[in-house]
Design a protein around this motif. Structure first.
Motif, mmCIF file in Angstrom:
data_model
loop_
_atom_site.group_PDB
_atom_site.id
_atom_site.type_symbol
_atom_site.label_atom_id
_atom_site.label_comp_id
_atom_site.label_asym_id
_atom_site.label_seq_id
_atom_site.Cartn_x
_atom_site.Cartn_y
_atom_site.Cartn_z
ATOM 1 N N ALA A 194 0.815 -1.222 0.000
ATOM 2 C CA ALA A 194 0.000 0.000 0.000
ATOM 3 C C ALA A 194 0.842 1.262 0.000
ATOM 4 N N ASN A 195 2.015 1.228 0.633
ATOM 5 C CA ASN A 195 2.830 2.432 0.792
ATOM 6 C C ASN A 195 4.012 2.469 -0.169
ATOM 7 N N ILE A 196 4.018 1.601 -1.168
ATOM 8 C CA ILE A 196 5.153 1.516 -2.083
ATOM 9 C C ILE A 196 4.941 2.455 -3.273
ATOM 10 N N GLU A 197 5.908 3.321 -3.521
ATOM 11 C CA GLU A 197 5.901 4.164 -4.714
ATOM 12 C C GLU A 197 6.587 3.457 -5.876
ATOM 13 N N ARG A 198 7.693 2.798 -5.588
ATOM 14 C CA ARG A 198 8.383 1.996 -6.599
ATOM 15 C C ARG A 198 9.340 1.042 -5.889
ATOM 16 N N ILE A 199 9.836 0.060 -6.632
ATOM 17 C CA ILE A 199 10.786 -0.920 -6.120
ATOM 18 C C ILE A 199 12.021 -0.870 -6.999
ATOM 19 N N GLU A 200 13.196 -0.680 -6.393
ATOM 20 C CA GLU A 200 14.440 -0.625 -7.133
ATOM 21 C C GLU A 200 15.286 -1.840 -6.773
ATOM 22 N N VAL A 201 15.753 -2.559 -7.777
ATOM 23 C CA VAL A 201 16.565 -3.757 -7.581
ATOM 24 C C VAL A 201 17.962 -3.478 -8.119
ATOM 25 N N LEU A 202 18.933 -3.456 -7.221
ATOM 26 C CA LEU A 202 20.327 -3.256 -7.611
ATOM 27 C C LEU A 202 21.000 -4.613 -7.688
ATOM 28 N N LYS A 203 21.479 -4.981 -8.870
ATOM 29 C CA LYS A 203 22.103 -6.283 -9.068
ATOM 30 C C LYS A 203 23.577 -6.225 -8.675
ATOM 31 N N GLY A 204 24.068 -7.301 -8.080
ATOM 32 C CA GLY A 204 25.469 -7.399 -7.731
ATOM 33 C C GLY A 204 25.773 -6.860 -6.351
ATOM 34 N N PRO A 205 27.031 -7.016 -5.896
ATOM 35 C CA PRO A 205 27.424 -6.567 -4.553
ATOM 36 C C PRO A 205 27.089 -5.100 -4.326
ATOM 37 N N ALA A 206 26.522 -4.804 -3.135
ATOM 38 C CA ALA A 206 26.081 -3.439 -2.824
ATOM 39 C C ALA A 206 26.645 -2.952 -1.503
ATOM 40 N N SER A 207 27.721 -3.582 -1.014
ATOM 41 C CA SER A 207 28.221 -3.273 0.322
ATOM 42 C C SER A 207 28.830 -1.883 0.435
ATOM 43 N N VAL A 208 29.293 -1.279 -0.663
ATOM 44 C CA VAL A 208 29.917 0.040 -0.576
ATOM 45 C C VAL A 208 28.946 1.065 -0.002
ATOM 46 N N LEU A 209 27.691 1.008 -0.415
ATOM 47 C CA LEU A 209 26.703 1.973 0.061
ATOM 48 C C LEU A 209 25.793 1.413 1.137
ATOM 49 N N PHE A 210 25.668 0.091 1.239
ATOM 50 C CA PHE A 210 24.656 -0.487 2.119
ATOM 51 C C PHE A 210 25.215 -1.430 3.176
ATOM 52 N N GLY A 211 26.516 -1.609 3.220
ATOM 53 C CA GLY A 211 27.093 -2.423 4.272
ATOM 54 C C GLY A 211 26.961 -3.905 4.016
ATOM 55 N N GLN A 212 26.817 -4.675 5.083
ATOM 56 C CA GLN A 212 26.822 -6.131 4.986
ATOM 57 C C GLN A 212 25.637 -6.624 4.168
ATOM 58 N N ALA A 213 25.927 -7.401 3.141
ATOM 59 C CA ALA A 213 24.892 -7.909 2.247
ATOM 60 C C ALA A 213 25.475 -9.051 1.427
ATOM 61 N N GLU A 214 24.608 -9.923 0.969
ATOM 62 C CA GLU A 214 25.023 -11.000 0.077
ATOM 63 C C GLU A 214 25.384 -10.418 -1.292
ATOM 64 N N PRO A 215 26.213 -11.119 -2.073
ATOM 65 C CA PRO A 215 26.743 -10.526 -3.300
ATOM 66 C C PRO A 215 25.763 -10.443 -4.469
ATOM 67 N N GLY A 216 24.592 -11.076 -4.366
ATOM 68 C CA GLY A 216 23.677 -11.069 -5.507
ATOM 69 C C GLY A 216 23.031 -9.723 -5.776
ATOM 70 N N GLY A 217 22.827 -8.914 -4.722
ATOM 71 C CA GLY A 217 22.181 -7.617 -4.902
ATOM 72 C C GLY A 217 21.231 -7.324 -3.762
ATOM 73 N N ILE A 218 20.547 -6.192 -3.874
ATOM 74 C CA ILE A 218 19.588 -5.799 -2.849
ATOM 75 C C ILE A 218 18.296 -5.325 -3.502
ATOM 76 N N ILE A 219 17.231 -5.338 -2.693
ATOM 77 C CA ILE A 219 15.921 -4.812 -3.094
ATOM 78 C C ILE A 219 15.619 -3.632 -2.184
ATOM 79 N N ASN A 220 15.386 -2.474 -2.782
ATOM 80 C CA ASN A 220 15.114 -1.256 -2.026
ATOM 81 C C ASN A 220 13.699 -0.779 -2.345
ATOM 82 N N THR B 185 32.009 -13.842 4.885
ATOM 83 C CA THR B 185 32.019 -14.282 3.498
ATOM 84 C C THR B 185 32.236 -13.062 2.617
ATOM 85 N N GLU B 186 32.904 -13.250 1.492
ATOM 86 C CA GLU B 186 33.212 -12.164 0.581
ATOM 87 C C GLU B 186 32.659 -12.471 -0.805
ATOM 88 N N GLY B 187 32.149 -11.447 -1.447
ATOM 89 C CA GLY B 187 31.645 -11.590 -2.802
ATOM 90 C C GLY B 187 32.393 -10.675 -3.742
#
Length: 841
Positions: free
Chosen positions: A284-310, A648-650
């Motif tokens: 209900a409160n979603i304006e959009r969904i952004e999917v960043l593929k690949g490692p995202a630790s530089v901006l988002f810290g600890q995360a798996e290497p596949g990507g993140i959903i924001n 673990t490192e990606g």
């Protein structure tokens, strides 16, 4: 030269003022060239001002996005808005600048930036800048390199009114225009947002065109969620290549997501770590969904290497807006939602938005149900034209039946009806509270400070009898009874400085940030020791549950503290050559108590580098190298050294091409290879202890297309080839495929709406989804068969209301969505229909 007033009234989310169907084109900029269009001039109207506009009842419109697009006549600047309102334009010339003021608008980009710049978009034009001039005025400035840009006004029957800015070759700057009494007025209508979103914030934390980002990032706009009648986040993400559901915790839409072969337990919300495997997200409160593929630790810290959903949430609007929607479907499904927004005070000093939803539904699964209450208020205080403070809150409560799906029998899901519940019916409760603020201040047009805080608290509790264990005699499922209390809190504080400066002809856009994050988990369970055996072929649910003990049988507390310092620079060496550099240092501390207190401290550095080369305006070629890190979920030490296990490192290498086929449709083709190292695996000399020599590797090709093919015809489509395997291990055979990852997958969703005639507003939708074979476990002992699912929709839209029927799994295909192991397999729903009615005011 002359001054112009352009008034645009639109019933949708974009305005077409000058050029480009279905968009707001404020300026069309082109280098000096001949044009055969007839010039419009000598039309006289009185001048305008901000005071005069306010006196006549005009409201301040929020501009939420800025695009600079190539056209066959040059370049156009497009301002995007959320609601249909009025825009007015006045223009003048000063020195080398052609200036357009829009005195009833404010720039509110999703990134929080209040300035947009495009350096040297074409020869002869030094810069296009869009900025908030004051609390009620946007200023668009076009700067010529050798002299003042000469503005001509053309009229085209096909495209409407066009401002053509011709760069002069005069070395002496022109004097300000004095012909401010000549004006033009035009009224046109626009269309709703399409499926293409040209800019995103997740990849860089700045509002950057996707074509300038050296990586694959896909955006699902609100329009897709509305057309598909999305009630689960996972349904929307089926439109993105390389993304699959990873588990489905308790049979709800909770759980993680598998991106490029690697499981990511939680999502992000407005750039903050938001939820984990156990919490649900309401659309209900979603304006959009952004999917960043690949490692995202530089901006988002600890995360798996596949990507993140924001998930990017809805923000307050500067004009009154009210909408309501009612959904009704089979399996006793019904849902109400309301979206209210507007100013709370004069002059837009305080703005608000309130989203409400209530959902109650049964399920194709026996005994299963879901009842949800959702509320999300947001208030923005515009302290000044350069400073704003936004507070938001979101609360969600869910009651449901805890459901662990179906077991495997042999190498396939057990041959029993997909409706069969393998457990004993009991109610489980889950709630999530999110509170935060965002403070933004502009020191100047080039430097901005952002400070934000987020608190997310999840709580789960209840008594449940659950399966998910290996069958006994290929017939009986052990059902364990337990009562638990589980709380999860995430505290995050971010401070960022965003700037802009030049070193000679090179343009820098630096980002410097500091993030403090604390995760606290408290878990207590009260378990019954002996299981109840349930015959999966002939279940008997009329069983009295044994009483759970008063004393806890298992409990733990874990706290994870992270300090992250990151820096990024988006460097423009030339109009068609851009470089992205970034790095992050993290200090990580963990304190675990499983009856014995354990502590550990770790540090990690993750780099990122990418380049973008644009041989021609519509084409972007890119390459990137990125890394990620992720500490072990729970405390662990090497038995050999007694040292904490390393994170673990990606590592990812990626190349790709992005193509803007037109202003309305774009595509991304990417090839990648990711290696995840330091994976725990049993020690071959002692299987009871673990060592960090395991490795997993994923490589593949992804294609994503989205946008408007023709007026009224929208499409979002994807194809994925993924080869994700265990590449090193002491237990799992090398070459085994990773869990829930199909080798091939494809999706297509398209809608067409009639644009004229008696049936104007009638639309049709078609969805085709193919997913190849996947394995339910890392040992590859159970296969989830491939499937091809067909969805469809029909709707009718008129003025401010919309009536629709959405059909999912039109041909009643039997399929399995995801798994958490060979004995926790979640089937997909059979034929489902949802009828909906929505209205806006």
């Amino acid at each position: 030269m002359f001054s112009a007033i352009v008034v645009c009234r639109a019933i949708g989310h974009k305005y077409q003022i000058l050029v480009a169907i279905g968009a707001i084109s404020i300026l069309a900029v082109k280098p000096a060239q001949a044009d055969s269009l007839e010039r419009i001039q000598d039309i006289i109207h009185p001048p305008t001002s901000a005071a005069l506009l306010a006196q006549n009842g005009f409201t301040v419109v929020q501009v939420t996005g800025v695009q600079v697009n190539p056209t066959d006549k040059g370049i156009e600047v497009i301002l995007q808005t959320l609601l249909g309102e009025q825009l007015q334009i006045t223009n003048r010339s000063v020195a080398n600048n052609f200036i357009v003021d829009i005195p009833n608008a404010q720039l509110r980009l999703a990134s929080g930036d209040s300035t947009f710049r495009s350096e040297k978009p074409i020869a002869g034009i030094a810069e296009i800048a869009v900025t908030n001039f004051d609390a009620n005025t946007i200023r668009v400035t076009v700067t010529g390199e050798a002299g003042i840009p000469v503005v001509e006004l053309f009229d085209s029957p096909e495209e409407g009114l066009i401002f053509s800015v011709t760069s002069t070759v005069a070395a002496t700057p022109s004097q300000p225009s004095t012909q401010d009494n000549d004006t033009i007025e035009l009224v046109v209508t626009g269309e709703q947002d399409g499926y293409r979103v040209p800019n995103a914030t997740t990849a860089t934390r700045t509002d950057t065109p996707l074509r300038d980002i050296p990586g694959s990032i896909q955006v699902i706009p609100r329009r897709v969620l509305e057309d598909q009648k999305t009630t689960r986040l996972q349904d929307a993400l089926e439109n993105v290549s390389g993304v699959r559901k990873e588990g489905n915790y308790g049979g709800t839409s909770a759980g993680g997501y598998n991106i490029r072969g690697f499981a990511q337990d939680g999502n992000f919300r407005n750039g903050f770590s938001d939820n984990d495997f156990y919490s649900l997200v309401d659309p209900a409160n979603i304006e959009r969904i952004e999917v960043l593929k690949g490692p995202a630790s530089v901006l988002f810290g600890q995360a798996e290497p596949g990507g993140i959903i924001n998930v990017v949430t809805k923000q307050p609007l500067g004009t009154p807006y009210y909408s309501a929607e009612f959904n009704l479907g089979n399996y006793a499904f019904y849902r109400f939602s309301f979206d209210l927004s507007g100013p709370l005070t004069d002059h837009d000093l305080l703005l608000y938005r309130l989203n409400l939803a209530y959902q109650n539904s049964g399920s194709f699964r026996d005994y299963n149900f879901l009842e949800r209450v959702f509320v999300a208020p947001v208030v923005t205080w515009n302290i000044s034209d350069r400073t704003s403070l936004t507070f938001d809150l979101e609360y969600q409560n869910n009651n449901y039946l805890f459901d662990r799906g179906l077991p495997s029998l042999g190498d396939r899901p057990a041959p029993i009806p997909i409706s069969r519940f393998i457990g004993l019916p009991h109610v489980y409760d889950d709630s999530t509270l999110r509170i935060g603020y965002r403070f933004e201040h502009e020191f100047s047009q080039d430097w901005q400070l952002r400070n934000a805080f987020s608190f997310v608290s999840g709580k789960s509790s209840g008594t449940y009898a659950y399966g998910g264990y290996e069958l006994i005699d290929d017939q009986f499922a052990p059902i364990y009874v337990s009562r638990d209390e589980f709380t999860r809190d995430i505290y995050t504080l971010q401070t960022e400085l965003v700037g802009r400066f030049n070193t000679g002809s090179i343009v820098h856009q630096p980002l410097i940030g500091v993030e403090l994050r604390r995760n606290v988990w408290n878990y207590t369970s009260f378990d019954v020791a002996d299981p109840i055996l349930l015959d999966i072929f002939n279940p008997n649910y009329d069983v009295e549950l044994p009483a759970t003990p008063d004393e806890s049988t298992f409990a733990y507390t874990t706290r994870r503290d992270t300090l992250g310092i990151y820096i990024q620079d988006q460097i423009t060496f030339a109009d068609n050559f851009k470089v992205l550099l970034g790095g992050r240092f993290d200090a990580f501390y963990r304190r675990d108590d499983f009856g014995t207190l354990e502590e550990e401290s770790l540090t990690a550095f993750t780099p990122r580098v990418g380049i973008v080369y644009q041989p021609i305006l519509p084409i972007s070629l890119y390459a990137s190298y990125t890394q990620s890190f992720q500490p072990d979920r729970f405390f662990g030490r090497s038995a050999a050294t007694n040292e904490p296990f390393e994170p673990t490192e990606g590592t990812q290498y990626e190349v790709g091409i992005k193509a803007d086929f037109s202003e309305q449709i774009a595509a991304t083709l990417a090839a990648f290879e990711i290696t995840k190292s330091n994976v725990l695996t049993p020690d071959p000399n002692d299987p009871d202890i673990s060592i960090q020599v395991g490795e997993q590797r994923s490589r593949g090709i992804e294609l994503d297309i989205g946008g408007e093919i023709l007026p009224g015809w929208n499409i979002i489509a994807s194809y994925t080839y993924t080869d994700a395997i265990t590449s090193k291990d002491n237990n799992i055979p090398v070459g085994n495929r990773l869990i829930n990852v199909p080798e091939h997958a494809a999706s297509l969703w398209t809608t067409y709406e009639l644009q004229s005639g008696d049936l104007k507003g009638l639309g049709f939708g078609l969805g085709l989804y193919y997913v190849g074979d996947r394995f339910a476990d890392l040992e590859n002992t159970s296969v989830l068969p491939s499937y091809f699912r067909t969805d469809s929709a029909v709707y009718y839209r008129q003025d401010n209301w919309r009536l629709a029927l959405n059909f999912r799994n039109l041909f009643n295909e039997t399929y399995y969505e995801t798994s958490q192991g060979r004995n926790t397999i979640y089937p997909g729903a059979p034929f489902t229909v949802i009828g909906s009615f929505s209205i806006q005011f």
